[in-house]
Design an enzyme around this catalytic site. Sequence first.
Site, short mmCIF file in Angstrom:
data_model
loop_
_atom_site.label_atom_id
_atom_site.label_comp_id
_atom_site.label_asym_id
_atom_site.label_seq_id
_atom_site.Cartn_x
_atom_site.Cartn_y
_atom_site.Cartn_z
CB SER A 26 -0.89 0.00 1.24
OG SER A 26 -1.63 1.18 1.27
CE LYS A 50 -1.41 7.45 0.35
NZ LYS A 50 -0.34 7.28 1.32
CB ALA A 75 5.49 12.23 7.26
CG LEU A 78 -3.07 8.37 6.01
CD1 LEU A 78 -4.03 8.17 7.18
CD2 LEU A 78 -2.82 7.04 5.31
CB CYS A 134 -0.82 5.69 9.52
SG CYS A 134 0.12 7.15 9.07
CE LYS A 169 1.41 -1.97 5.68
NZ LYS A 169 1.59 -1.29 4.39
N GLY A 221 12.04 0.24 4.17
CA GLY A 221 13.27 -0.13 3.48
C GLY A 221 14.13 -1.08 4.31
N GLY A 267 7.41 -2.60 -1.43
CA GLY A 267 6.99 -1.20 -1.51
C GLY A 267 8.16 -0.28 -1.81
C1 SIN Z 1 1.18 8.33 4.80
O1 SIN Z 1 0.33 8.50 3.92
O2 SIN Z 1 1.68 9.28 5.39
C2 SIN Z 1 1.62 6.93 5.17
C3 SIN Z 1 0.52 5.99 5.41
C4 SIN Z 1 0.85 4.90 6.40
O3 SIN Z 1 1.95 4.85 6.94
O4 SIN Z 1 -0.02 4.06 6.70
#
Ligand code: SIN
Length: 307
Positions: A26, A50, A75, A78, A134, A169, A221, A267
């Site tokens: 994602s 996403k 960051a 979302l 998140c 998740k 990573g 990812g």
């Molecule tokens: C983000 O969109 O900032 C990351 C989303 C996530 O870590 O779940």
Amino acid sequence: MELEESDLLTTEVAGLRLRNPFVLASGILGNTASLLRRAEAAGAGAVTTKTILPEPTKGYENPVVVELPFGLINAMGLPNPGIDEFEIELREARSDLTIPIIASAGGGSPEEVAHVAGRLEDAGADAVEINASCPHVRRHGLEIGSSPELIEELVREVRGSVRVPLLVKLTPMVPDIASLARAAVRAGADGLTAINTVKAMYIDVEAMAPVLSNAVGGLSGPAIRPIAVRAVYEVSRFGDVIGTGGVETWRDAAEMLLAGARAVGIGTAVMTRGLRVFSEIGEGLTSYLRKKGLTLPELVGRGRRDC
Ligand code: SIN
């Protein structure tokens, strides 16, 4: 009988049958049907969208990503088009792609996540992944995702609104990730995605300030791969797992499978090395399985001490 090359990598995870275990994670290329199509053409076994929220969200101001020698800190906040607009994109993707589409659902309450999840299913998602992990967006992550009780409440609510396979998740930033996995499965999850990113920060010593606009982000990573492998090892006792976190090579993928994952999320490597990672990892893993004389299901969990 020798398995055909095309059969050697097939796997099943949480009720989904995949041509190979490699799942686009994602947050990477998951916003549009055309990007999901590119991941399929590059060799992904499934794709994850996403995270989609009830309403459109702009996300944070730049900079939203910092690249380090051992991974990325992001960051984004979302950013997403909201469920009304994404439904159109998902219908198009579903009519084009042949591989399973896992839709990532988020929201500020269990009811919101359930609403988004139900609409994603109606628009053609083959499975829903709840993002309750998140590490840096308030009301969308760790407040819920680090409590077994709240995970259970959330999963029960979402389970009530979707029939397709449901994945959760998980965050690794808890003392006992097994308790989260147990709670998720007890509440009706068919599988687990382990892990989301790890809360992190990077400070520019010349500017003497954090680089990310949000200051804090999520590390992904190679740096987090050993954490992900440990988490997969701990949660695969409770259900099917998509092992995600720092996989860049066939060896990394093999490690996830040996720890107990039935599929492997990719990812950050797609961002740093491009879509060719799917075919590169696939070729390497195929050679490894042939050398070991094993099928993919026979590899799953073989590295566990309790097997
Ligand atoms: C983000 O969109 O900032 C990351 C989303 C996530 O870590 O779940």
